[in-house]
Design a protein around this motif. Structure first.
Motif, PDB file in Angstrom:
ATOM      1  N   ASP A   1       0.850  -1.183   0.000  1.00  0.00           N
ATOM      2  CA  ASP A   1       0.000   0.000   0.000  1.00  0.00           C
ATOM      3  C   ASP A   1       0.900   1.253   0.000  1.00  0.00           C
ATOM      4  OD1 ASP A   1      -2.175   1.683   0.062  1.00  0.00           O
ATOM      5  OD2 ASP A   1      -2.923   1.004   2.010  1.00  0.00           O
TER       6      ASP A   1
ATOM      7  N   GLN B   1       0.238  12.145   3.806  1.00  0.00           N
ATOM      8  CA  GLN B   1       0.284  12.280   2.356  1.00  0.00           C
ATOM      9  C   GLN B   1       0.200  13.746   1.960  1.00  0.00           C
ATOM     10  OE1 GLN B   1      -2.585  11.268  -1.221  1.00  0.00           O
ATOM     11  NE2 GLN B   1      -2.019   9.361  -0.215  1.00  0.00           N
TER      12      GLN B   1
ATOM     13  N   PHE C   1       0.857  -0.583 -13.090  1.00  0.00           N
ATOM     14  CA  PHE C   1      -0.326  -0.033 -12.439  1.00  0.00           C
ATOM     15  C   PHE C   1      -1.232   0.570 -13.509  1.00  0.00           C
ATOM     16  CE2 PHE C   1       2.539  -0.088  -8.887  1.00  0.00           C
ATOM     17  CZ  PHE C   1       1.778  -0.043  -7.740  1.00  0.00           C
ATOM     18  N   ALA C   2      -2.515   0.653 -13.183  1.00  0.00           N
ATOM     19  CA  ALA C   2      -3.385   1.582 -13.895  1.00  0.00           C
ATOM     20  C   ALA C   2      -3.644   2.769 -12.965  1.00  0.00           C
ATOM     21  CB  ALA C   2      -4.700   0.910 -14.287  1.00  0.00           C
ATOM     22  N   VAL C   3      -3.936   3.920 -13.552  1.00  0.00           N
ATOM     23  CA  VAL C   3      -4.204   5.120 -12.758  1.00  0.00           C
ATOM     24  C   VAL C   3      -5.562   5.680 -13.164  1.00  0.00           C
ATOM     25  CG1 VAL C   3      -3.461   7.465 -12.197  1.00  0.00           C
ATOM     26  CG2 VAL C   3      -1.763   5.648 -12.440  1.00  0.00           C
TER      27      VAL C   3
ATOM     28  N   VAL D   1      -7.041   7.520 -16.377  1.00  0.00           N
ATOM     29  CA  VAL D   1      -6.261   8.628 -16.913  1.00  0.00           C
ATOM     30  C   VAL D   1      -5.690   8.205 -18.259  1.00  0.00           C
ATOM     31  CG1 VAL D   1      -4.250  10.111 -16.519  1.00  0.00           C
ATOM     32  CG2 VAL D   1      -5.714   9.436 -14.589  1.00  0.00           C
TER      33      VAL D   1
ATOM     34  N   LEU E   1      -3.084  14.738 -14.472  1.00  0.00           N
ATOM     35  CA  LEU E   1      -4.140  14.333 -13.541  1.00  0.00           C
ATOM     36  C   LEU E   1      -5.267  15.366 -13.428  1.00  0.00           C
ATOM     37  CD1 LEU E   1      -1.807  12.901 -10.726  1.00  0.00           C
ATOM     38  CD2 LEU E   1      -2.823  11.665 -12.653  1.00  0.00           C
TER      39      LEU E   1
ATOM     40  N   GLN F   1      -7.380  18.692  -5.574  1.00  0.00           N
ATOM     41  CA  GLN F   1      -7.018  17.301  -5.330  1.00  0.00           C
ATOM     42  C   GLN F   1      -7.287  16.933  -3.881  1.00  0.00           C
ATOM     43  OE1 GLN F   1      -3.047  14.809  -5.097  1.00  0.00           O
ATOM     44  NE2 GLN F   1      -3.232  15.617  -7.155  1.00  0.00           N
TER      45      GLN F   1
ATOM     46  N   ALA G   1      -6.743  13.261  -2.466  1.00  0.00           N
ATOM     47  CA  ALA G   1      -5.679  12.358  -2.019  1.00  0.00           C
ATOM     48  C   ALA G   1      -5.559  11.211  -3.009  1.00  0.00           C
ATOM     49  CB  ALA G   1      -5.972  11.803  -0.624  1.00  0.00           C
ATOM     50  N   GLY G   2      -4.462  10.465  -2.875  1.00  0.00           N
ATOM     51  CA  GLY G   2      -4.252   9.253  -3.652  1.00  0.00           C
ATOM     52  C   GLY G   2      -4.564   8.022  -2.812  1.00  0.00           C
TER      53      GLY G   2
ATOM     54  N   GLY H   1      -4.284   3.658  -2.988  1.00  0.00           N
ATOM     55  CA  GLY H   1      -3.674   2.615  -3.798  1.00  0.00           C
ATOM     56  C   GLY H   1      -3.475   1.278  -3.100  1.00  0.00           C
ATOM     57  N   ALA H   2      -4.353   0.930  -2.174  1.00  0.00           N
ATOM     58  CA  ALA H   2      -4.177  -0.343  -1.465  1.00  0.00           C
ATOM     59  C   ALA H   2      -4.232  -1.507  -2.454  1.00  0.00           C
ATOM     60  CB  ALA H   2      -5.252  -0.507  -0.396  1.00  0.00           C
ATOM     61  N   PRO H   3      -3.360  -2.504  -2.269  1.00  0.00           N
ATOM     62  CA  PRO H   3      -3.465  -3.696  -3.117  1.00  0.00           C
ATOM     63  C   PRO H   3      -4.852  -4.312  -2.941  1.00  0.00           C
ATOM     64  CG  PRO H   3      -1.477  -3.771  -1.756  1.00  0.00           C
ATOM     65  CD  PRO H   3      -2.308  -2.628  -1.248  1.00  0.00           C
TER      66      PRO H   3
ATOM     67  N   ARG I   1      -3.571  -3.730 -10.045  1.00  0.00           N
ATOM     68  CA  ARG I   1      -3.224  -2.624  -9.168  1.00  0.00           C
ATOM     69  C   ARG I   1      -3.698  -1.337  -9.801  1.00  0.00           C
ATOM     70  NH1 ARG I   1       0.535  -2.677  -4.876  1.00  0.00           N
ATOM     71  NH2 ARG I   1      -0.354  -0.673  -4.434  1.00  0.00           N
TER      72      ARG I   1
ATOM     73  N   VAL J   1      -4.083   2.709  -8.815  1.00  0.00           N
ATOM     74  CA  VAL J   1      -3.980   3.864  -7.932  1.00  0.00           C
ATOM     75  C   VAL J   1      -4.955   4.912  -8.439  1.00  0.00           C
ATOM     76  CG1 VAL J   1      -2.514   5.837  -7.335  1.00  0.00           C
ATOM     77  CG2 VAL J   1      -1.634   3.518  -7.108  1.00  0.00           C
TER      78      VAL J   1
ATOM     79  N   ILE K   1      -6.373   8.878  -8.015  1.00  0.00           N
ATOM     80  CA  ILE K   1      -6.191  10.207  -7.457  1.00  0.00           C
ATOM     81  C   ILE K   1      -7.584  10.805  -7.353  1.00  0.00           C
ATOM     82  CG2 ILE K   1      -4.985  12.402  -7.662  1.00  0.00           C
ATOM     83  CD1 ILE K   1      -3.093  10.006  -7.551  1.00  0.00           C
TER      84      ILE K   1
END
Lengths: 224, 224
Positions: free
Chosen positions: A49, A73, B6-8, B44, B50, B73, B75-76, B78-80, B87, B89, B91
């Motif tokens: 994470d 963060q 990753f994908a975002v 994205v 972003l 913004q 926060a980000g 991204g927990a597995p 995966r 993440v 934003i």
């Protein structure tokens, strides 16, 4: 599902107080930007994470146990082209700690040092790290107004004079000692008295405090 | 360079005031979580920064021109395992606007609606969107204390009574009209008088204001 591939990193704005407010930078040992200064950080692992990646990088770069460091963060950054290799989104973290030692170099960093943030304008960091560092310093400065964040720069027990020095160094300003004492001791949830005193300030015995329970400070804006 | 793929995505916490504080949710038209409610958002694109992705998704989901909406913004995340496919993440962005219309459905959303945030606890959103929505509401509530964010829920010109209604709905509380008037008109940089008045509140002519220049409010914490 149509989506382009990204890599994800964490980068760290690590701030401490030495004679002035300083940030940690590392000289990059690998391309891109080999030989240039950058914020410490690295790729997020497949099973990790984001906060865990930030704490791991912090431990690797500073040798400090994460428990002794305030970490939060800051923001995500992902402009196309910010890394010449591929699309990289970085999640930046802000870490604050009292008087950190000179760091040992991390795994992909040849050298590490503290740079006074006052010298920021003259620094050119790799990637978009100038902007991330500036955002982290601005976050720290702003949060001193409305949160107990300043206590993260103090030892677990501290005097009002030690806390005032934090505000003065982070804001790069002088504060009236008597007004400061009145305001911080009158702010609900900022300070918790320990009942003990110290003479380490060199003057009369001064009360020792711990950080109080408040997450946000209402009302006082200390600067006003 | 050893890094996992990753994908975002960007996800949006869009808040508006109707009879109460409401957030925009969409019913997912595709897997995973097909048929369930989620925050609006999407991947994205390869050439997209972003904030641009956030503004594009906002326009697609609400039909609103981004210029009329406050967006920042959040926060980000991204927990597995937060997305069962790979995966991802995300934003998250927080968007605020006055009295938005009922939205048209986005490209991968079968249906969209406003949900009162008061009903949040009873909602189960897809992915980790419960937490993201709660974080966005908390950010909005907290920033009303120390920034002019409340004006983002108002028309460009507004009365003090209209501004007070924003605070009352977002905080879900009652505020004393006379104290509120004294505090907001006494806060440097919060309000800029237009010199005009209106009777649209239904009472005596009331001054019309625009948002002032301040980014952060010192000192007043209106709730105190």
């Amino acid at each position: 599902m149509d989506h382009p591939p990204f890599a994800v990193t964490v980068d760290l704005v690590v701030l401490t107080l030495r004679d002035e407010l300083c940030a940690l930078v590392v000289r990059r040992g690998i391309e891109p930007y080999a030989g240039e200064w950058a914020l410490p950080g690295g790729f997020v692992r497949a099973d990790e994470d984001l906060p865990d990646a930030a704490r791991r990088e912090l431990a690797e770069e500073t040798g400090l146990a994460p428990g002794s460091v305030h970490i939060e963060q800051l923001a995500g950054y992902g402009a196309p082209g910010r890394d010449p290799r591929l699309r990289v989104v970085t999640i930046a973290y802000l870490a604050l700690a009292p008087d950190l030692p000179v760091p040992s170099a991390g795994t992909d960093a040849a050298e590490a040092r503290w740079v006074p943030v006052r010298a920021l304008a003259a620094e050119r960091l790799a990637f978009d790290h100038d902007r991330i560092l500036a955002d982290g310093v601005e976050r720290a400065r702003a949060k001193l107004e409305y949160s107990p964040l300043a206590t993260a720069f103090c030892a677990p027990e501290f005097t009002v004079a030690e806390l005032r020095r934090v505000y003065e160094l982070v804001w790069d300003t002088r504060l009236d000692p008597r007004n400061f004492h009145r305001k911080v001791t009158g702010t609900a949830g900022l300070l918790a008295p320990t009942g003990r005193t110290t003479t380490r300030d060199g003057g009369r015995p001064a009360q020792l405090y711990r950080r109080g329970e408040a997450e946000l400070l209402y009302p006082p804006m200390l600067r006003s």
